[in-house]
Design a protein around this motif. Structure first.
Motif, PDB file in Angstrom:
ATOM      1  N   ALA A  16       0.640  -1.096   0.025  1.00 13.70           N
ATOM      2  CA  ALA A  16       0.178   0.060   0.053  1.00 13.70           C
ATOM      3  C   ALA A  16       0.831   1.295  -0.265  1.00 13.70           C
ATOM      4  O   ALA A  16       0.485   2.345  -0.329  1.00 13.70           O
ATOM      5  CB  ALA A  16      -0.891   0.091   1.243  1.00 13.70           C
ATOM      6  N   CYS A  17       2.041   1.178   0.364  1.00  6.87           N
ATOM      7  CA  CYS A  17       2.962   2.457   0.592  1.00  6.87           C
ATOM      8  C   CYS A  17       3.788   2.410  -0.694  1.00  6.87           C
ATOM      9  O   CYS A  17       4.715   3.231  -0.726  1.00  6.87           O
ATOM     10  CB  CYS A  17       3.844   2.247   1.456  1.00  6.87           C
ATOM     11  N   GLN A  18       3.731   1.587  -1.783  1.00  7.62           N
ATOM     12  CA  GLN A  18       4.401   1.699  -3.062  1.00  7.62           C
ATOM     13  C   GLN A  18       3.805   2.597  -3.938  1.00  7.62           C
ATOM     14  O   GLN A  18       2.712   2.913  -4.145  1.00  7.62           O
ATOM     15  CB  GLN A  18       4.483   0.285  -3.670  1.00  7.62           C
ATOM     16  N   GLN A 118       7.568   9.757   6.739  1.00 10.76           N
ATOM     17  CA  GLN A 118       7.333  11.223   7.082  1.00 10.76           C
ATOM     18  C   GLN A 118       8.449  11.753   7.762  1.00 10.76           C
ATOM     19  O   GLN A 118       9.046  11.461   8.722  1.00 10.76           O
ATOM     20  CB  GLN A 118       6.114  11.197   8.034  1.00 10.76           C
ATOM     21  N   GLY A 119       8.717  13.123   7.073  1.00  7.33           N
ATOM     22  CA  GLY A 119       9.723  14.016   7.680  1.00  7.33           C
ATOM     23  C   GLY A 119      11.107  13.771   6.916  1.00  7.33           C
ATOM     24  O   GLY A 119      11.961  14.593   6.977  1.00  7.33           O
ATOM     25  N   THR A 120      11.060  12.696   5.948  1.00  5.84           N
ATOM     26  CA  THR A 120      12.317  12.726   5.286  1.00  5.84           C
ATOM     27  C   THR A 120      12.396  13.789   4.160  1.00  5.84           C
ATOM     28  O   THR A 120      11.303  14.329   3.814  1.00  5.84           O
ATOM     29  CB  THR A 120      12.176  11.416   4.171  1.00  5.84           C
ATOM     30  N   CYS A 135      13.946   5.672  -1.849  1.00  4.48           N
ATOM     31  CA  CYS A 135      12.276   5.706  -1.488  1.00  4.48           C
ATOM     32  C   CYS A 135      11.815   7.126  -2.281  1.00  4.48           C
ATOM     33  O   CYS A 135      12.557   7.816  -2.975  1.00  4.48           O
ATOM     34  CB  CYS A 135      12.093   5.899  -0.156  1.00  4.48           C
ATOM     35  N   LEU A 136      10.520   7.457  -2.230  1.00  2.93           N
ATOM     36  CA  LEU A 136       9.919   8.399  -2.953  1.00  2.93           C
ATOM     37  C   LEU A 136       9.474   9.678  -1.917  1.00  2.93           C
ATOM     38  O   LEU A 136       8.806   9.075  -1.070  1.00  2.93           O
ATOM     39  CB  LEU A 136       8.788   8.221  -3.621  1.00  2.93           C
ATOM     40  N   ILE A 137       9.579  10.753  -2.185  1.00  2.58           N
ATOM     41  CA  ILE A 137       8.841  11.625  -1.493  1.00  2.58           C
ATOM     42  C   ILE A 137       8.027  12.322  -2.464  1.00  2.58           C
ATOM     43  O   ILE A 137       8.225  12.923  -3.446  1.00  2.58           O
ATOM     44  CB  ILE A 137       9.887  12.944  -0.992  1.00  2.58           C
ATOM     45  N   ASN A 148      17.931   8.905  -1.702  1.00  4.11           N
ATOM     46  CA  ASN A 148      18.294   8.071  -0.724  1.00  4.11           C
ATOM     47  C   ASN A 148      18.678   8.731   0.480  1.00  4.11           C
ATOM     48  O   ASN A 148      19.472   9.805   0.626  1.00  4.11           O
ATOM     49  CB  ASN A 148      19.799   7.641  -1.385  1.00  4.11           C
ATOM     50  N   PRO A 149      17.798   8.543   1.449  1.00  5.95           N
ATOM     51  CA  PRO A 149      17.835   9.365   2.655  1.00  5.95           C
ATOM     52  C   PRO A 149      19.128   9.007   3.897  1.00  5.95           C
ATOM     53  O   PRO A 149      19.786   7.943   3.227  1.00  5.95           O
ATOM     54  CB  PRO A 149      16.593   8.615   3.598  1.00  5.95           C
TER      55      PRO A 149
END
Length: 149
Positions: A16-18, A118-120, A135-137, A148-149
């Motif tokens: 669901a988070c993709q 959240q917050g990245t 990941c995606l913002i 890439n955090p």
């Protein structure tokens, strides 16, 4: 059994988070958004919406006998359900394939990545190289940013 249920629910939550996005390493989000707008415009020009109306299946429900006391019975009225209209765009899939092909011609690949926590934050507006933490913002003004955090 509990482990299987936990694993299944974890995979569902992860799925669901993709999010999908067009990716090309080192390309700016502005350039990617501009290329995507051009590809969408070409796809709509070449394959405009072709809307047709379809209907859900109709189902007949015959009347039934209802008895409230011995010997006191009556029949309910028969009725139909369904037959509701909905619209289908016959060109939606070919338009989507056209956009994907157009973006591929410009060096992009459609990828699926998890959303960042959240917050990245990222000061860069250029798509980072893919790595294990990529990941995606999702930006409010559109255009997901690959980081890439």
């Amino acid at each position: 059994m509990k482990n299987i249920l936990f694993l299944a629910s974890s995979l569902l939550a992860l799925a669901a988070c993709q999010s999908d996005t067009y990716y090309a390493e080192g390309v700016s989000i502005g350039q990617r958004d501009s290329d995507l707008a051009r590809c969408n415009s070409e796809a709509h020009r070449d394959h405009p919406p072709n809307l047709i109306t379809r209907y859900t299946p109709r189902v007949f429900h015959p009347g039934t006998q209802v008895c409230t006391a011995p010997g006191v019975c009556h029949m309910t009225a028969p009725y139909w359900t369904g037959g509701n209209p909905y619209t289908v765009d016959l060109n939606r899939q070919v338009r989507s394939s056209t956009v994907t092909g157009c973006m591929a011609d410009r060096g992009y690949t459609l990828i699926s990545l998890p959303s960042c926590r959240q917050g990245t934050a990222s000061a860069s507006t250029t798509m980072a190289p893919l790595g294990s933490d990529t990941c995606l913002i999702d930006r409010e003004n559109g255009g997901a940013l690959v980081v890439n955090p």
